[in-house]
Design an enzyme around this catalytic site. Structure first.
Site, PDB file in Angstrom:
ATOM      1  CD  GLU A 107     -21.158  -0.670 -36.721  1.00  0.00           C
ATOM      2  OE1 GLU A 107     -20.074  -0.814 -36.146  1.00  0.00           O
ATOM      3  OE2 GLU A 107     -21.905   0.292 -36.555  1.00  0.00           O
ATOM      4  CB  CYS A 122     -16.386  -8.120 -33.257  1.00  0.00           C
ATOM      5  SG  CYS A 122     -17.349  -7.149 -32.137  1.00  0.00           S
ATOM      6  CB  CYS A 129     -28.105  -1.877 -27.578  1.00  0.00           C
ATOM      7  SG  CYS A 129     -27.967  -2.624 -25.941  1.00  0.00           S
ATOM      8  CB  CYS A 133     -23.736   1.845 -22.031  1.00  0.00           C
ATOM      9  SG  CYS A 133     -24.211   0.225 -21.388  1.00  0.00           S
ATOM     10  CB  CYS A 136     -22.238   2.219 -25.911  1.00  0.00           C
ATOM     11  SG  CYS A 136     -22.548   1.011 -27.199  1.00  0.00           S
ATOM     12  CB  CYS A 352     -20.129  -2.040 -30.984  1.00  0.00           C
ATOM     13  SG  CYS A 352     -20.425  -1.431 -29.333  1.00  0.00           S
TER      14      CYS A 352
HETATM   15  N1  SAH Z   1     -23.881  -5.337 -25.037  1.00  0.00           N
HETATM   16  C1  SAH Z   1     -22.785  -6.139 -24.677  1.00  0.00           C
HETATM   17  C2  SAH Z   1     -21.899  -6.499 -25.852  1.00  0.00           C
HETATM   18  C3  SAH Z   1     -21.629  -5.431 -26.873  1.00  0.00           C
HETATM   19  S1  SAH Z   1     -20.626  -4.087 -26.356  1.00  0.00           S
HETATM   20  C4  SAH Z   1     -21.981  -5.481 -23.569  1.00  0.00           C
HETATM   21  O1  SAH Z   1     -22.221  -4.317 -23.271  1.00  0.00           O
HETATM   22  O2  SAH Z   1     -21.151  -6.162 -23.005  1.00  0.00           O
HETATM   23  C5  SAH Z   1     -19.022  -4.816 -26.263  1.00  0.00           C
HETATM   24  C6  SAH Z   1     -18.050  -4.090 -25.374  1.00  0.00           C
HETATM   25  O3  SAH Z   1     -17.651  -2.835 -25.967  1.00  0.00           O
HETATM   26  C7  SAH Z   1     -18.632  -3.756 -24.008  1.00  0.00           C
HETATM   27  O4  SAH Z   1     -17.752  -4.079 -22.979  1.00  0.00           O
HETATM   28  C8  SAH Z   1     -18.840  -2.275 -24.134  1.00  0.00           C
HETATM   29  O5  SAH Z   1     -18.886  -1.670 -22.892  1.00  0.00           O
HETATM   30  C9  SAH Z   1     -17.666  -1.843 -24.974  1.00  0.00           C
HETATM   31  N2  SAH Z   1     -17.807  -0.501 -25.560  1.00  0.00           N
HETATM   32  C10 SAH Z   1     -18.922   0.085 -26.034  1.00  0.00           C
HETATM   33  N3  SAH Z   1     -18.646   1.341 -26.469  1.00  0.00           N
HETATM   34  C11 SAH Z   1     -17.332   1.547 -26.279  1.00  0.00           C
HETATM   35  C12 SAH Z   1     -16.448   2.649 -26.523  1.00  0.00           C
HETATM   36  N4  SAH Z   1     -16.886   3.756 -27.069  1.00  0.00           N
HETATM   37  N5  SAH Z   1     -15.145   2.515 -26.184  1.00  0.00           N
HETATM   38  C13 SAH Z   1     -14.692   1.356 -25.645  1.00  0.00           C
HETATM   39  N6  SAH Z   1     -15.466   0.284 -25.402  1.00  0.00           N
HETATM   40  C14 SAH Z   1     -16.780   0.381 -25.700  1.00  0.00           C
HETATM   41 FE1  SF4 Z   2     -25.813  -1.995 -25.352  1.00  0.00          FE
HETATM   42 FE2  SF4 Z   2     -23.598  -0.636 -25.933  1.00  0.00          FE
HETATM   43 FE3  SF4 Z   2     -24.338  -0.939 -23.390  1.00  0.00          FE
HETATM   44 FE4  SF4 Z   2     -23.402  -3.049 -24.765  1.00  0.00          FE
HETATM   45  S1  SF4 Z   2     -22.251  -1.213 -24.229  1.00  0.00           S
HETATM   46  S2  SF4 Z   2     -25.214  -2.981 -23.430  1.00  0.00           S
HETATM   47  S3  SF4 Z   2     -24.212  -2.579 -26.814  1.00  0.00           S
HETATM   48  S4  SF4 Z   2     -25.488   0.176 -24.975  1.00  0.00           S
END
Ligand code: SAH
Ligand code: SF4
Length: 364
Positions: A107, A122, A129, A133, A136, A352
């Site tokens: 994406e 973006c 990944c 997390c 996410c 994302c």
């Molecule tokens: N992996 C990297 C970059 C991609 S995620 C990272 O984690 O920083 C980019 C941002 O989107 C991160 O700060 C992540 O925590 C946030 N993010 C992911 N899922 C989300 C969600 N459901 N709602 C809000 N922010 C989210």
């Molecule tokens: Fe990976 Fe999503 Fe965590 Fe970023 S927020 S490190 S994309 S699992």
């Protein structure tokens, strides 16, 4: 899904055999023209057509001559990524699902932030990944593979060619953990700066806190912005929602962030997704203020964008506006600028991994 007839299929196969040029560096384009027995200056011409003029076909490259254009049409194409799906939000956000040569999907999002008059893209840095997390959608996908240099750079060029709009800012905040693909991300940043013409100060890399990657990025000493997805100031909460914390504990990550600032002299960003009842207490806001007190940084609070895990459950809620503002006020008490990020594209699942998951679910 539609069924393609035989003639469309053979046409597609023909295209797949051709070398796609968008996303290649000048050095790679030079190798390509040499393989065709052409002089080096042809690479410069093609480079300029692709990156400065966003050409969609060789037919537009009028200074190449008809014969050469015909030859290029036989052996090459411009577009590398295939557009599998596009969604346009009411606020103008454009969400792209691109198909890679091996059929994987990634994406990219084109966003117009209200406080800027320029557009931001973006980008994804991996398919899926590994960090996992718990809030996410990309984390729910698991890790598939790293993206290549061409796959990263062509996201920007594909967006510009499709939308006809200039991308001025880049955030590596799509799918994947950029600092688990650091060398390729660094080389893609250099191409975005040198070929695509994006200012280093308009590029942000976001990481979940991969210490060796932060150190490598510091060593590259690019004048870009580094954002740390901190999400919790205390070990127990962070370990729960960002599992990589057990490998890279908060104090080690903070040490690396301080070193990063000392080396690059750049202000960093602390990102913090607000999850109701998990990391949004007044105590955690105070701990956050204390933790980043001596770090040259701004704080960006991101209200949680609800995502469904593989079991179809939504594990978290977004705190109400009052809680968000209280958290902002308390975490900013040591003088940091704290902003609550405006939401963009929520009607099209712009967080994302969300579009990707929806698309896969529809396919199955
Ligand atoms: N992996 C990297 C970059 C991609 S995620 C990272 O984690 O920083 C980019 C941002 O989107 C991160 O700060 C992540 O925590 C946030 N993010 C992911 N899922 C989300 C969600 N459901 N709602 C809000 N922010 C989210
Ligand atoms: Fe990976 Fe999503 Fe965590 Fe970023 S927020 S490190 S994309 S699992």
């Amino acid at each position: 899904m539609t069924t393609e007839n035989a003639s469309t299929e053979s046409k597609l196969n023909e295209t797949e055999k051709k070398r796609a040029l968008s996303g290649l560096t000048l050095a790679e384009l030079t190798d390509f023209v040499s393989e065709l027995g052409l002089p080096k200056f042809r690479a410069k011409q093609i480079h300029s057509w692709i990156y400065a003029k966003w050409a969609k076909s060789f037919d537009e490259m009028t200074d190449l001559g008809q014969e050469l254009r015909a030859k290029l049409n036989e052996v090459a194409t411009i577009q590398f990524l295939k557009l599998a799906h596009l969604e346009v939000s009411r606020d103008g956000t454009r969400k792209y699902l691109f198909e890679l040569p091996d059929g994987q999907l990634i994406e990219s999002v084109l966003i117009a932030f209200e406080d800027r008059d320029s557009l931001s893209a973006c980008l994804s840095s991996q398919v899926g990944c590994a960090v996992g997390c718990t809030f996410c959608a990309t984390g729910y996908l698991g890790f598939k593979r790293n993206l290549t240099h061409q796959e990263i750079v062509d996201q920007v060029m594909s967006i510009q060619r499709e939308s006809g709009q200039r991308v001025a800012n880049i955030v590596y905040m799509g799918q994947g953990e950029p600092l688990l693909n650091t060398d390729t991300v660094i080389s893609s940043i250099k191409t975005l700066m040198n070929s695509v013409g994006i200012g280093a100060r308009h590029i942000t890399v976001s990481t979940s806190g991969i210490v060796p990657g932060i150190n490598d990025l510091a060593a590259a000493n690019l004048p870009i912005t580094l954002a740390l997805s901190l999400h919790a100031p205390d070990r127990a909460t962070r370990e729960e929602i960002v599992p990589i914390t057990s490998k890279y504990p908060i104090h080690k990550v903070m040490e690396a962030m301080h070193d990063y600032v000392n080396t690059t002299r750049r202000r960093v960003t602390i990102e913090y997704v607000l999850l109701e009842g998990v990391n949004d207490s007044e105590e955690q806001a105070r701990m956050l203020a204390e933790l980043v007190k001596d770090l040259h940084c701004n704080i960006n609070l991101i209200p949680f964008n609800p995502t469904m895990n593989k079991e179809g459950q939504i594990l978290y809620q977004r705190p109400d506006i009052r809680t968000q503002k209280r958290f902002r006020d308390i975490s900013g008490r040591t003088g940091k600028t704290v902003t609550i990020r405006l939401e963009r594209g929520t009607d099209i699942d712009a967080a994302c991994g969300q579009l990707h998951n929806k698309f896969l679910a529809a396919k199955n």
